[in-house]
Write a protein that holds these residues in place. Structure first.
Motif, short mmCIF file in Angstrom:
data_model
loop_
_atom_site.label_atom_id
_atom_site.label_comp_id
_atom_site.label_asym_id
_atom_site.label_seq_id
_atom_site.Cartn_x
_atom_site.Cartn_y
_atom_site.Cartn_z
N GLU A 71 0.02 8.26 -2.61
CA GLU A 71 0.49 8.20 -3.99
C GLU A 71 1.44 9.35 -4.31
N SER A 72 1.09 10.56 -3.85
CA SER A 72 1.99 11.69 -4.06
C SER A 72 3.29 11.51 -3.28
N TYR A 73 3.18 10.89 -2.12
CA TYR A 73 4.36 10.59 -1.31
C TYR A 73 5.33 9.69 -2.09
N LEU A 74 4.80 8.63 -2.70
CA LEU A 74 5.64 7.72 -3.46
C LEU A 74 6.27 8.42 -4.67
N CYS A 75 5.45 9.22 -5.37
CA CYS A 75 5.96 9.93 -6.55
C CYS A 75 7.06 10.92 -6.16
N SER A 76 6.89 11.58 -5.04
CA SER A 76 7.88 12.57 -4.60
C SER A 76 9.21 11.91 -4.26
N LEU A 77 9.17 10.66 -3.80
CA LEU A 77 10.41 9.95 -3.49
C LEU A 77 11.29 9.77 -4.72
N LEU A 78 10.67 9.77 -5.89
CA LEU A 78 11.41 9.51 -7.12
C LEU A 78 11.89 10.78 -7.81
N LEU A 79 11.66 11.93 -7.19
CA LEU A 79 12.20 13.18 -7.72
C LEU A 79 13.70 13.25 -7.41
#
Length: 314
Positions: A71-79
């Motif tokens: 989940e953090s991986y996916l969120c970080s992609l959107l930074l």
């Protein structure tokens, strides 16, 4: 399951990075679309994410986060592209530290690993970076102890010192210094810590450990043995309901600051999508913490994150 553990990083970082780890401010839950493509882990894809040429450490951080904290991986992609590299390193280091407790059988061995990270952080500030690919923070040694939370406030304090600290550092990465963003980060971090505690309950129970707040368990006449034996009685569900409600309220408080939070800060808070998804799922199964659907990955999460990012909401 890995749980975030960054609290004592503040002791070192507040001496060197202005604004990081500074003190931060601070219950109604009852009552096929196309998927985003999976990111290929290659030198080219990492370079695209970070805006720079990929290195072995980039690949390590990216793959570690993808495997251990999806989940953090996916969120970080959107930074923003210029912030992703640092965000991946920060989150990957958090995963490294969180794994220590589950990967050692004796506390002294874990303390030795923590000492390694202490030395690593000091070396970073002396311009002597180690060969370890993810080294940004520090972890409290006391987290190696199996300490039970006496009440929900202790769990929230722990979440503030770990999950919220991650969000404060992410805001620093994004160049955000805003009181409203800090308030939102505080509440989101607390919600994240509570949800993480809930999600890890079946795993901890399988190891004959329970970390849910004692005061709420006692209020409903539930013992640790009830969770170890996977008791699904109404009293057990009431405990989960009370704890989940607290996470829901923190999400609600965090979103109350939405209009005043800088748009640039919103990508840091996309974790709320995954948190809300879990809280809705646990409500649908009537707060049965052991229901198998709670351990299943939401295949539509990437799409949900993308939509929230496009809507500029969290």
């Amino acid at each position: 399951m890995a749980s975030s553990t960054l609290g004592s990083a503040c002791g070192l970082l507040r001496l060197r990075v202005p604004g990081v780890c500074r003190p931060r401010p601070h219950r109604e839950l009852r009552a096929g679309p196309r998927r985003l493509p999976e990111l290929a882990v290659s030198g080219r894809s990492v370079a695209a994410l970070s805006g720079r040429a990929a290195s072995g450490s980039d690949l390590y951080c990216l793959e570690l986060l993808r495997r251990r904290d999806y989940e953090s991986y996916l969120c970080s992609l959107l930074l923003p592209a210029e912030s992703r590299r640092a965000a991946f390193a920060l989150r990957a280091f958090n995963v490294e530290l969180a794994q220590v407790k589950d990967s050692v059988s004796e506390k002294p061995i874990g303390l030795m690993r923590m000492q390694f990270w202490k030395t690593t952080v000091e070396d970073l500030y002396q311009d002597k970076p180690p060969h370890q690919p993810v080294a940004l923070e520090l972890w409290k040694e006391k987290n190696l102890d199996d300490k039970v939370y006496r009440n929900i406030q202790e769990l929230e304090t722990y979440a503030e010192n770990t999950q919220s600290s991650l969000l404060y550092l992410t805001l620093e990465i994004l160049g955000i210094k805003d009181l409203h963003a800090d308030h939102a980060a505080s509440h989101i971090g607390k919600a994240q810590g509570i949800v993480t505690c809930l999600r890890a309950t079946p795993y901890h129970g399988s190891r004959r450990k329970v970390f849910l707040p004692m005061d709420i368990c006692m209020l409903h006449g539930v013992s640790q043995e009830d969770f170890i034996r996977k008791n699904q009685s109404k009293n057990v569900r009431d405990v989960i309901y009370d704890i989940a409600s607290q996470a829901h309220l923190h999400l609600k408080h965090a979103r109350s600051f939405h209009r005043n939070v800088p748009v640039k800060a919103l990508p840091a808070f996309l974790q709320t999508v995954a948190l809300e998804d879990y809280l809705k799922k646990i409500q649908r199964v009537d707060f049965d913490i052991f229901h198998p659907t709670l351990q299943q990955k939401n295949t539509l999460l990437p799409l949900s994150l993308y939509i929230q990012s496009w809507r500029k909401r969290y």
